[in-house]
Write an enzyme that holds these catalytic residues in place. Structure first.
Site, PDB file in Angstrom:
ATOM      1  N   CYS A   2      22.072   0.797  -7.734  1.00 35.96           N
ATOM      2  CA  CYS A   2      22.006   0.689  -9.192  1.00 35.96           C
ATOM      3  C   CYS A   2      21.671   2.024  -9.837  1.00 35.96           C
ATOM      4  O   CYS A   2      20.972   2.849  -9.258  1.00 35.96           O
ATOM      5  CB  CYS A   2      20.939  -0.315  -9.583  1.00 35.96           C
ATOM      6  SG  CYS A   2      21.164  -1.909  -8.826  1.00 35.96           S
ATOM      7  N   ARG A  27      27.055   6.223  -6.688  1.00 39.62           N
ATOM      8  CA  ARG A  27      25.975   5.572  -5.938  1.00 39.62           C
ATOM      9  C   ARG A  27      26.399   4.217  -5.380  1.00 39.62           C
ATOM     10  O   ARG A  27      25.740   3.677  -4.505  1.00 39.62           O
ATOM     11  CB  ARG A  27      24.763   5.391  -6.846  1.00 39.62           C
ATOM     12  CG  ARG A  27      24.158   6.696  -7.303  1.00 39.62           C
ATOM     13  CD  ARG A  27      23.147   6.472  -8.396  1.00 39.62           C
ATOM     14  NE  ARG A  27      22.001   5.713  -7.933  1.00 39.62           N
ATOM     15  CZ  ARG A  27      20.914   6.254  -7.411  1.00 39.62           C
ATOM     16  NH1 ARG A  27      20.831   7.552  -7.277  1.00 39.62           N
ATOM     17  NH2 ARG A  27      19.913   5.510  -7.019  1.00 39.62           N
ATOM     18  N   TRP A  74      24.360  -2.979  -8.506  1.00 41.91           N
ATOM     19  CA  TRP A  74      24.806  -3.289  -7.148  1.00 41.91           C
ATOM     20  C   TRP A  74      24.082  -4.574  -6.790  1.00 41.91           C
ATOM     21  O   TRP A  74      22.854  -4.581  -6.665  1.00 41.91           O
ATOM     22  CB  TRP A  74      24.403  -2.157  -6.207  1.00 41.91           C
ATOM     23  CG  TRP A  74      25.142  -2.108  -4.917  1.00 41.91           C
ATOM     24  CD1 TRP A  74      26.363  -1.538  -4.682  1.00 41.91           C
ATOM     25  CD2 TRP A  74      24.690  -2.613  -3.650  1.00 41.91           C
ATOM     26  NE1 TRP A  74      26.694  -1.657  -3.365  1.00 41.91           N
ATOM     27  CE2 TRP A  74      25.693  -2.313  -2.710  1.00 41.91           C
ATOM     28  CE3 TRP A  74      23.556  -3.292  -3.223  1.00 41.91           C
ATOM     29  CZ2 TRP A  74      25.588  -2.671  -1.373  1.00 41.91           C
ATOM     30  CZ3 TRP A  74      23.448  -3.646  -1.890  1.00 41.91           C
ATOM     31  CH2 TRP A  74      24.454  -3.336  -0.978  1.00 41.91           C
ATOM     32  N   ASN A  99      16.205  -0.915 -12.021  1.00 38.78           N
ATOM     33  CA  ASN A  99      16.561  -0.632 -10.628  1.00 38.78           C
ATOM     34  C   ASN A  99      15.421  -1.114  -9.749  1.00 38.78           C
ATOM     35  O   ASN A  99      14.253  -0.977 -10.138  1.00 38.78           O
ATOM     36  CB  ASN A  99      16.705   0.882 -10.390  1.00 38.78           C
ATOM     37  CG  ASN A  99      18.019   1.420 -10.921  1.00 38.78           C
ATOM     38  OD1 ASN A  99      18.825   0.676 -11.453  1.00 38.78           O
ATOM     39  ND2 ASN A  99      18.206   2.727 -10.777  1.00 38.78           N
ATOM     40  N   GLY A 100      15.761  -1.617  -8.561  1.00 33.41           N
ATOM     41  CA  GLY A 100      14.709  -2.040  -7.637  1.00 33.41           C
ATOM     42  C   GLY A 100      14.666  -3.554  -7.515  1.00 33.41           C
ATOM     43  O   GLY A 100      15.614  -4.245  -7.894  1.00 33.41           O
ATOM     44  N   GLU A 483      28.798   9.301  14.893  1.00 37.01           N
ATOM     45  CA  GLU A 483      29.080   9.652  13.507  1.00 37.01           C
ATOM     46  C   GLU A 483      30.580   9.484  13.207  1.00 37.01           C
ATOM     47  O   GLU A 483      30.958   9.015  12.130  1.00 37.01           O
ATOM     48  CB  GLU A 483      28.609  11.096  13.239  1.00 37.01           C
ATOM     49  CG  GLU A 483      28.933  11.680  11.889  1.00 37.01           C
ATOM     50  CD  GLU A 483      28.365  10.928  10.684  1.00 37.01           C
ATOM     51  OE1 GLU A 483      27.648   9.941  10.862  1.00 37.01           O
ATOM     52  OE2 GLU A 483      28.697  11.330   9.555  1.00 37.01           O
ATOM     53  N   LYS A 487      32.027   7.046  10.346  1.00 35.33           N
ATOM     54  CA  LYS A 487      32.909   7.517   9.263  1.00 35.33           C
ATOM     55  C   LYS A 487      34.153   6.634   9.208  1.00 35.33           C
ATOM     56  O   LYS A 487      34.583   6.218   8.146  1.00 35.33           O
ATOM     57  CB  LYS A 487      33.350   8.980   9.477  1.00 35.33           C
ATOM     58  CG  LYS A 487      32.314  10.049   9.255  1.00 35.33           C
ATOM     59  CD  LYS A 487      31.939  10.301   7.824  1.00 35.33           C
ATOM     60  CE  LYS A 487      30.844   9.409   7.373  1.00 35.33           C
ATOM     61  NZ  LYS A 487      29.486   9.780   7.507  1.00 35.33           N
ATOM     62  N   GLU A 490      33.352   3.091   7.896  1.00 30.78           N
ATOM     63  CA  GLU A 490      32.937   3.095   6.490  1.00 30.78           C
ATOM     64  C   GLU A 490      34.122   3.151   5.538  1.00 30.78           C
ATOM     65  O   GLU A 490      34.145   2.439   4.543  1.00 30.78           O
ATOM     66  CB  GLU A 490      32.064   4.339   6.194  1.00 30.78           C
ATOM     67  CG  GLU A 490      30.620   4.215   6.580  1.00 30.78           C
ATOM     68  CD  GLU A 490      29.837   5.490   6.246  1.00 30.78           C
ATOM     69  OE1 GLU A 490      28.769   5.364   5.653  1.00 30.78           O
ATOM     70  OE2 GLU A 490      30.289   6.605   6.589  1.00 30.78           O
ATOM     71  N   HIS A 506      30.238   0.227  31.975  1.00 27.61           N
ATOM     72  CA  HIS A 506      29.266  -0.856  31.845  1.00 27.61           C
ATOM     73  C   HIS A 506      29.613  -1.791  30.700  1.00 27.61           C
ATOM     74  O   HIS A 506      28.721  -2.394  30.100  1.00 27.61           O
ATOM     75  CB  HIS A 506      27.857  -0.271  31.667  1.00 27.61           C
ATOM     76  CG  HIS A 506      27.457   0.598  32.819  1.00 27.61           C
ATOM     77  ND1 HIS A 506      27.163   0.096  34.065  1.00 27.61           N
ATOM     78  CD2 HIS A 506      27.356   1.942  32.924  1.00 27.61           C
ATOM     79  CE1 HIS A 506      26.876   1.095  34.883  1.00 27.61           C
ATOM     80  NE2 HIS A 506      27.001   2.238  34.213  1.00 27.61           N
ATOM     81  N   LYS A 605      25.833   4.629  -2.019  1.00 27.65           N
ATOM     82  CA  LYS A 605      25.441   5.973  -1.607  1.00 27.65           C
ATOM     83  C   LYS A 605      23.941   6.041  -1.308  1.00 27.65           C
ATOM     84  O   LYS A 605      23.522   6.604  -0.316  1.00 27.65           O
ATOM     85  CB  LYS A 605      25.801   6.957  -2.724  1.00 27.65           C
ATOM     86  CG  LYS A 605      25.432   8.397  -2.425  1.00 27.65           C
ATOM     87  CD  LYS A 605      26.369   8.982  -1.408  1.00 27.65           C
ATOM     88  CE  LYS A 605      26.006  10.375  -0.972  1.00 27.65           C
ATOM     89  NZ  LYS A 605      26.592  10.693   0.336  1.00 27.65           N
TER      90      LYS A 605
HETATM   91  C1  G6P Z   1      23.766   5.043   2.872  1.00 32.95           C
HETATM   92  C2  G6P Z   1      24.890   6.048   2.721  1.00 32.95           C
HETATM   93  C3  G6P Z   1      25.005   6.887   3.991  1.00 32.95           C
HETATM   94  C4  G6P Z   1      23.685   7.538   4.317  1.00 32.95           C
HETATM   95  C5  G6P Z   1      22.543   6.507   4.399  1.00 32.95           C
HETATM   96  C6  G6P Z   1      21.192   7.186   4.449  1.00 32.95           C
HETATM   97  O1  G6P Z   1      24.109   4.107   3.845  1.00 32.95           O
HETATM   98  O2  G6P Z   1      26.103   5.391   2.460  1.00 32.95           O
HETATM   99  O3  G6P Z   1      25.998   7.880   3.810  1.00 32.95           O
HETATM  100  O4  G6P Z   1      23.783   8.203   5.533  1.00 32.95           O
HETATM  101  O5  G6P Z   1      22.542   5.685   3.226  1.00 32.95           O
HETATM  102  O6  G6P Z   1      20.981   7.856   3.242  1.00 32.95           O
HETATM  103  P1  G6P Z   1      20.016   9.075   3.037  1.00 32.95           P
HETATM  104  O7  G6P Z   1      20.181   9.435   1.583  1.00 32.95           O
HETATM  105  O8  G6P Z   1      18.637   8.578   3.341  1.00 32.95           O
HETATM  106  O9  G6P Z   1      20.446  10.148   3.949  1.00 32.95           O
END
Ligand code: G6P
Length: 610
Positions: A2, A27, A74, A99-100, A483, A487, A490, A506, A605
């Site tokens: 949010c 975000r 959100w 927010n929150g 990673e 990616k 996502e 395994h 985000k």
């Molecule tokens: C969300 C984002 C990721 C990020 C993660 C941790 O899931 O989509 O891209 O790695 O949060 O966020 P931070 O801001 O704590 O690195």
């Protein structure tokens, strides 16, 4: 997640609110809305979907006013509907954005229902609107006092902004647990959850702290605590660049941010090259703290967690210091054994991820003496709660899928490793020179990796039609495989998993057939021969291999073994270079699948809720 923006001015604030909400889109959100004081009413416009849809709806009714609040939501409490979108109002008198999460909302809802309030949404936020209204109308308090009293009765985390029909000259804000800042203009003032939302109006900002209440008027801002005592906060000048918030010639922020990595890395490396591996990099008092620690506990989420996993290999091998890495949301809820002299290292691009923040507080409560934060956003909550900090200089990262934040975090972690190694007498002068030199060369090596894009695009064509993918790596490249898989899932929604290549037999080998592409991160390091045997295991089962190697890895290509070589072997910093091709592979596969690269479905985000 949010986002909040608000403005009080002598001009129409609707364009300010809309622009602010657009800047907060990155975000992650599913609905947007504004509430504007039009002189005779508080008029609300809310829409499910993009801010642009809400903007069109506001234009249709020619919405204008000099006081307003806006929000991107959100969904947490209640589905994605217009009814649940913010702002929430009470009796047309009070409008709130939030927010929150309000943890005691059920209890407050029951109480307010008894008082005759009727709820039209399933959100926890509507409770705030009615509670403020209750104290404002029935209690006879002015808006700021009503917000103060109401906020004392709310538990959980919140940043709120409230306006009232009868008070067109003020906006009231409260902060506990979620970021909120006030932007100072000339005869006009602003509020936002994130500085990017108001950067084209002002760069002078005050970050609210826990329990702060802000009374924001056109002519000035007054800050008080929850008891009403005046407080002073420092004014900061934000250096967030407008260019970093805009796409420029790129199609997506993720593409832009992938290509910005040579510069982001050079900027982050600059601070290291300037001073060498000295504790001062991590702030005042670092020398004393870092020379006393006997271990490192890394806590983070998502991509930042994978940066931590990479660093464990460095910290143990180069600095000889024990290191554990744990997902913050797991650590914060288990009965961990405190080791007071073990340094807590949190890694967070945003500096506001709730689980990371809570894990940090929990570690401190267990008795850990010191915490260091690696963060990309100045003055955000996590570094402020830490003893030491190093800021990555990636610039604003807008794409939900983290790219340049990850590689710059690796630099900060490498600098921490070398600093600890030096303090512990484990870094010879020759090694130090070698590592500094490797850092100096790194942006160039990353640029070479970016130049592989045309070849990777060809691979992406083969990936785009697949439903699953497997990523393999060994040693320090195993986290890069993780990673890469993250990616891909996502932004393409292809199911991808990563394994340490030695685990292949395994379990995951059972999945391998001609429909399962297997990506291998295989630079020329100590484990290369072992990775080569793993590749044979896949080949023998008909799997198609996509191998990222470096120039001297000596792989022979064949019909089902495709190899892309990064042009240099960069030794200990190789994970940084190998992060690039997996980012590009995910990006181009997503383009071919036509997904919304910068705003992948269901993701945000900054994850500021559990
Ligand atoms: C969300 C984002 C990721 C990020 C993660 C941790 O899931 O989509 O891209 O790695 O949060 O966020 P931070 O801001 O704590 O690195």
């Amino acid at each position: 997640m949010c986002g909040i923006v608000g403005a009080i001015a002598q001009r129409n604030v609707v364009p300010v609110l809309v622009e602010g909400l657009k800047r907060l889109e990155y975000r992650g959100y599913d609905s947007a809305g504004v509430a504007v004081h039009t002189g005779s009413a508080i008029t609300r416009v809310r829409r499910v979907g993009r801010v642009a849809e809400m903007e069109n709806a506001a234009a249709e009714i020619n919405l204008t006013g000099q006081l307003g609040i806006g929000h991107t939501r959100w969904a947490t409490h209640g589905g994605v509907t217009e009814y649940n979108a913010h702002p929430h109002v009470s009796h047309g008198q009070i409008a709130v954005v939030h927010n929150g999460i309000i943890e005691n909302h059920d209890e407050q809802r029951e109480r307010l229902k008894q008082l005759g309030y009727v709820f039209e949404s399933q959100t926890d936020t509507e409770v705030i609107a009615h509670l403020v209204h209750h104290y404002y109308k029935n209690g006879g308090l002015d808006l700021v006092e009503a917000v103060r009293v109401a906020s004392r009765e709310l538990s959980g985390a919140y940043a709120i902004a409230v306006i009232a029909l009868d008070q067109p000259d003020v906006m009231a804000c409260a902060r506990k647990g979620c970021p909120l800042l006030v932007g100072l203009g000339e005869g006009e003032n602003f509020i936002a959850s994130d500085v990017s939302a108001i950067i084209s109006s002002t760069r002078k900002v005050i970050f609210l702290e826990e329990g702060d209440i802000a009374e924001v008027r056109r002519e000035g801002v007054k800050l008080t605590d929850q008891q009403g005592q005046p407080i002073e906060r420092k004014i900061h000048f934000s250096d967030v660049s407008l260019a970093s918030l805009e796409l420029g010639p790129y199609s997506h922020f993720m593409q832009k941010e992938i290509h910005e990595q040579p510069k982001a890395l050079a900027d982050t490396i600059e601070q290291v090259l300037h001073d060498g591996f000295l504790p001062a990099l991590f702030g005042a008092g670092a020398s004393e703290i870092l020379s006393q620690i006997d271990g490192v506990q890394i806590l983070a989420c998502g991509t930042s967690y994978y940066a931590g996993l990479t660093a464990r290999y460095w910290l143990e091998a180069i600095a000889g210091i024990p290191c554990s890495v744990e997902v913050a949301s797991e650590y914060r809820y288990r009965d961990a054994v405190a080791r007071p002299n073990t340094l807590i290292v949190t890694i967070s691009q945003s500096g506001e991820t709730l689980d990371t923040m809570e894990a940090l507080k929990y570690a401190k409560s267990l008795g850990h003496k010191w915490a260091l934060s690696i963060c990309n956003v100045k003055e955000s909550a996590i570094p402020r709660a830490s003893d030491l900090v190093i800021y990555t200089r990636a610039g604003a990262e807008i794409g939900v899928a983290s790219t340049k934040a990850f590689t710059t975090q690796l630099i900060a972690l490498f600098a921490l490793t070398c600093t600890l190694a030096k303090l512990r007498g484990k870094l010879t002068a020759a090694r130090e020179t070698e590592y500094l030199d490797a850092l100096r060369q790194l942006p160039g090596s990353v640029q070479h990796a970016l130049n592989l894009e045309p070849q990777i695009r060809v691979w992406a064509e083969r990936f785009a039609g697949k439903d699953h993918a497997l990523f393999l790596g060994r040693g320090v490249h195993y986290p890069i495989a993780l990673e890469g898989a993250l990616k891909l899932k996502e932004i393409t929604y292809i199911h991808a998993e990563a394994y340490p290549a030695g685990e292949l037999k395994h379990g995951p080998l059972a999945l391998v057939d001609e429909n399962m592409p297997v990506v291998v991160i295989a630079p020329n390091d100590a484990l290369l021969e072992k990775v080569k045997s793993n590749i044979q295991e896949v080949r023998a089962r008909g799997g198609e291999m996509f191998v990222f190697a470096d120039l001297d890895s000596h792989f022979s290509e064949s019909e089902a073994v495709h190899v892309i070589r990064t042009p240099r072997h960069v030794g200990v910093l190789s994970p940084v270079v190998h992060a690039i091709p997996v980012q590009l592979l995910a990006y181009h596969s997503a383009l071919m699948r036509g997904t919304d690269v910068d705003k992948p479905r269901n993701l945000a985000k900054s994850v500021t809720v559990e």
